[in-house]
Motif scaffolding. Structure first.
Motif, short mmCIF file in Angstrom:
data_model
loop_
_atom_site.label_atom_id
_atom_site.label_comp_id
_atom_site.label_asym_id
_atom_site.label_seq_id
_atom_site.Cartn_x
_atom_site.Cartn_y
_atom_site.Cartn_z
N LEU A 4 26.47 72.91 86.91
CA LEU A 4 27.81 73.51 86.92
C LEU A 4 28.68 72.90 88.02
O LEU A 4 29.89 72.72 87.85
N HIS A 5 28.06 72.59 89.17
CA HIS A 5 28.82 71.95 90.25
C HIS A 5 29.26 70.53 89.83
O HIS A 5 30.37 70.10 90.16
N CYS A 6 28.38 69.84 89.11
CA CYS A 6 28.73 68.48 88.64
C CYS A 6 29.84 68.56 87.61
O CYS A 6 30.75 67.72 87.59
N THR A 28 35.75 80.13 103.22
CA THR A 28 34.69 79.27 102.69
C THR A 28 33.88 79.89 101.56
O THR A 28 32.97 79.24 101.04
N THR A 29 34.18 81.14 101.19
CA THR A 29 33.34 81.84 100.20
C THR A 29 34.18 82.79 99.36
O THR A 29 35.33 83.08 99.70
N ASN A 30 33.56 83.35 98.34
CA ASN A 30 34.12 84.52 97.65
C ASN A 30 33.64 85.79 98.35
O ASN A 30 32.68 85.76 99.12
N ALA A 31 34.34 86.89 98.11
CA ALA A 31 34.05 88.13 98.84
C ALA A 31 33.79 89.28 97.88
O ALA A 31 34.43 89.40 96.83
N PHE A 46 42.56 81.55 93.95
CA PHE A 46 41.35 81.24 94.71
C PHE A 46 40.26 80.74 93.78
O PHE A 46 40.38 80.87 92.54
N LEU A 47 39.22 80.19 94.38
CA LEU A 47 38.13 79.59 93.61
C LEU A 47 37.27 80.69 92.98
O LEU A 47 36.73 81.54 93.69
N ASP A 48 37.16 80.63 91.65
CA ASP A 48 36.25 81.54 90.94
C ASP A 48 34.86 80.92 91.05
O ASP A 48 34.41 80.20 90.17
N GLY A 49 34.21 81.15 92.17
CA GLY A 49 33.02 80.40 92.58
C GLY A 49 31.87 80.47 91.58
O GLY A 49 31.68 81.47 90.88
N ILE A 50 31.10 79.40 91.56
CA ILE A 50 29.92 79.34 90.69
C ILE A 50 28.88 80.36 91.17
O ILE A 50 28.26 81.04 90.36
N THR A 109 29.73 85.17 98.95
CA THR A 109 28.92 84.23 98.16
C THR A 109 29.54 82.83 98.19
O THR A 109 30.76 82.68 98.21
N GLY A 110 28.67 81.83 98.18
CA GLY A 110 29.12 80.44 98.13
C GLY A 110 27.90 79.54 98.08
O GLY A 110 26.79 79.98 98.38
N ASN A 111 28.14 78.29 97.68
CA ASN A 111 27.00 77.41 97.47
C ASN A 111 26.16 77.18 98.73
O ASN A 111 24.97 76.97 98.66
#
Ligand code: PMP
Length: 279
Positions: A46-48, A183-186, A203-207, A242-244
């Motif tokens: 998913l990151h790729c 640096t993360t989602n909350a 904002f980034l809808d993080g993986i 949360t974050g990678n």
């Protein structure tokens, strides 16, 4: 650190940008971050895929597709010991056309990938404040791309938070809703219900965010995506991020209030670890 660039691996941090690259002058560089720990690389695919989408969002035509990026990443991971904790950063940028402010030459997109040692931080050590700096509106920046040019703003959020003794900061969007952190989602937990800002393009809808929401729901926890205010976080029983890089991190202090590392935060981290190990 190792870097894949132009068909082969280089030791360390080779010079890969030209003085007249579009990216050097104008910031047309996108990247992503995945990690390996305990012999697994959760959601590497998913990151790729996201770095390819980010490049296209910026008007570039990626020279490699996601499956080839993943193959290169796995080749690099195999160069390290099985138990290495690694950060994997694929990136793409525009090499030509710096004389033109207009969008980059789509065909001049270059790919590189770095791998470096980076241990997973412990679960619960974060102090959190609210940043005076906001996320840009989607009509003010290319917020749908994970673009390097968006990050100096996040950098100053962190610098400002650290100058007041905090580890990280919530950022607000243009309507005063909480967006994410630098640096993360909350996430917050209130009366057993997990709540997290609903993606609105700022904002980034993080993986990791999406993965943790799915895992908690499968586990029977109610997770609500909603417009949330600072007051919602101030009144929360638990806050986690949360974050990678750290996956799931607990918050031990929000502004002046000491907080407990609660059961839902621990469960979210546990569920993520089980998922990562294929359990
Ligand atoms: N927001 C920001 C600003 C980030 O830099 C990151 C890390 N990539 C995240 C959220 C979390 O996203 P992900 O879970 O996809 O790593």
């Amino acid at each position: 650190m190792r870097t894949w660039f132009k068909g082969r691996w280089h030791e360390g941090n080779p010079a890969i940008l030209g003085a007249a690259d579009h990216a050097t002058w104008l910031g047309t560089l996108v990247f992503d971050g995945a990690r390996t720990f305990e012999g697994v690389s959760p959601d590497l695919d998913l990151h790729c895929a996201r770095v390819v989408r980010s490049a296209r969002a910026m008007g570039m035509e990626p020279p490699v597709e996601a499956d080839e990026i993943e193959r290169i990443a796995r080749e690099g991971i195999a160069m390290y010991p099985d138990d290495a904790e690694l950060y994997i950063r694929p990136m793409m940028w525009s090499a030509e056309g710096a004389a033109n402010l207009i969008a980059p030459d789509p065909g001049s997109c270059v790919f590189a990938l770095t791998i470096e040692d980076f241990p997973v931080p412990p679960l619960g050590a974060i102090s959190l404040t609210v940043s005076p700096f906001r996320r840009p509106r989607p009509d003010m920046a290319l917020t749908e791309a994970k673009a390097a040019c968006l990050y100096p703003n996040n950098g100053r959020m962190l610098t400002e938070a650290k100058s007041r003794g905090f580890d990280n900061a919530l950022s607000l969007d243009f309507e005063d809703n909480v967006a994410e952190t630098a640096t993360t989602n909350a996430f917050l937990v209130k009366d057993g219900v997990v709540r997290t800002p609903v993606p609105n393009g700022t904002f980034l809808d993080g993986i990791t965010r999406q993965r943790v929401i799915a895992l908690l729901r499968e586990d029977g926890t109610e997770v609500e995506e909603a417009s949330l205010r600072v007051e919602d976080f101030a009144a929360a029983d638990e806050i986690f991020l949360t974050g990678n890089a750290a996956k799931v991190m607990g918050v031990k202090r929000f502004e002046e209030r000491e907080m407990q590392l609660g059961p839902v935060t621990r469960r979210a981290r546990e569920l993520y670890w089980s998922y990562a190990h294929g359990a």
